[in-house]
Design an enzyme around this catalytic site. Structure first.
Site, PDB file in Angstrom:
ATOM      1  N   HIS A   1       0.168  -6.766  -0.588  1.00 46.10           N
ATOM      2  CA  HIS A   1      -0.666  -5.631  -1.003  1.00 46.10           C
ATOM      3  C   HIS A   1       0.108  -4.743  -1.979  1.00 46.10           C
ATOM      4  O   HIS A   1      -0.403  -4.349  -3.022  1.00 46.10           O
ATOM      5  CB  HIS A   1      -1.076  -4.775   0.207  1.00 46.10           C
ATOM      6  CG  HIS A   1      -2.082  -5.400   1.110  1.00 46.10           C
ATOM      7  ND1 HIS A   1      -3.339  -5.765   0.707  1.00 46.10           N
ATOM      8  CD2 HIS A   1      -2.021  -5.698   2.433  1.00 46.10           C
ATOM      9  CE1 HIS A   1      -4.005  -6.258   1.727  1.00 46.10           C
ATOM     10  NE2 HIS A   1      -3.226  -6.234   2.792  1.00 46.10           N
TER      11      HIS A   1
ATOM     12  N   HIS B   1       2.842  -9.789   4.411  1.00 42.08           N
ATOM     13  CA  HIS B   1       1.436  -9.472   4.152  1.00 42.08           C
ATOM     14  C   HIS B   1       1.317  -8.108   3.470  1.00 42.08           C
ATOM     15  O   HIS B   1       0.633  -7.977   2.450  1.00 42.08           O
ATOM     16  CB  HIS B   1       0.674  -9.476   5.492  1.00 42.08           C
ATOM     17  CG  HIS B   1      -0.761  -9.117   5.386  1.00 42.08           C
ATOM     18  ND1 HIS B   1      -1.767 -10.056   5.493  1.00 42.08           N
ATOM     19  CD2 HIS B   1      -1.388  -7.931   5.198  1.00 42.08           C
ATOM     20  CE1 HIS B   1      -2.933  -9.456   5.363  1.00 42.08           C
ATOM     21  NE2 HIS B   1      -2.727  -8.156   5.194  1.00 42.08           N
ATOM     22  N   GLU B   2       1.996  -7.115   4.019  1.00 45.54           N
ATOM     23  CA  GLU B   2       1.921  -5.765   3.450  1.00 45.54           C
ATOM     24  C   GLU B   2       2.598  -5.699   2.081  1.00 45.54           C
ATOM     25  O   GLU B   2       2.145  -4.980   1.191  1.00 45.54           O
ATOM     26  CB  GLU B   2       2.525  -4.739   4.402  1.00 45.54           C
ATOM     27  CG  GLU B   2       1.851  -4.668   5.768  1.00 45.54           C
ATOM     28  CD  GLU B   2       0.342  -4.524   5.721  1.00 45.54           C
ATOM     29  OE1 GLU B   2      -0.187  -3.858   4.800  1.00 45.54           O
ATOM     30  OE2 GLU B   2      -0.324  -5.075   6.610  1.00 45.54           O
TER      31      GLU B   2
END
Length: 156
Positions: A71, A67-68
């Protein structure tokens, strides 16, 4: 797992799932409370909550890292890196990252410290904070209110 182990693992995940290198730092941050991880826009570093590793294991942490990394890679390539952006949602689904992280623990609810009582109808209102009863009236009968402390040893 140490920060060095985490760094190597994130670099491997980045190459395997994104086909790109991760050129910044990743480290554990004990102070994160309500989130599994955080991508820092200005430094491009990633912080990870170690409590998720302790409570849920490597598979949950891998989802958070993906998820990170979504980003990270989208931000550096100038695409939509925010949760609401189409690019982010598509990439997250492609790599199998977590949309949300599991909760760490329930927040301890603050007990009620005060009780406000109507003089006329005896309706009771529980309050966490002290209030000026002269500015308010009862919501049921418009009567005058009186405030009492539930724990007299704690003041008021």
């Amino acid at each position: 797992m140490t920060n060095e182990d985490l760094q190597a693992w994130v670099e491997d995940i980045s190459l395997k799932y994104f086909g790109k290198t991760f050129d910044h730092r990743v480290y554990f941050n004990q102070r994160l409370r309500s989130t599994g991880g955080r991508y820092l826009l200005h430094s491009h570093h990633i912080e990870v909550n170690p409590k998720h590793l302790d409570m849920y294991g490597l598979m949950e942490l891998e989802g958070i890292i993906k998820h990170e990394l979504c980003h990270y890679h989208l931000h550096l390539s100038g695409k939509g890196y925010r949760h609401k952006d189409k690019d982010f949602k598509e990439l997250l689904q492609q790599v199998g990252g977590s949309r949300y992280c599991k909760p760490i623990g329930k927040k301890q609810r603050e007990p009620y410290r005060y009780i406000v009582i109507c003089k006329d109808c005896k309706a009771e209102y529980k309050r966490k904070r002290k209030m000026n009863v002269d500015q308010y009236v009862c919501g049921k009968c418009k009567g005058k209110l009186v405030q009492r402390s539930i724990h007299p040893q704690n003041g008021s």
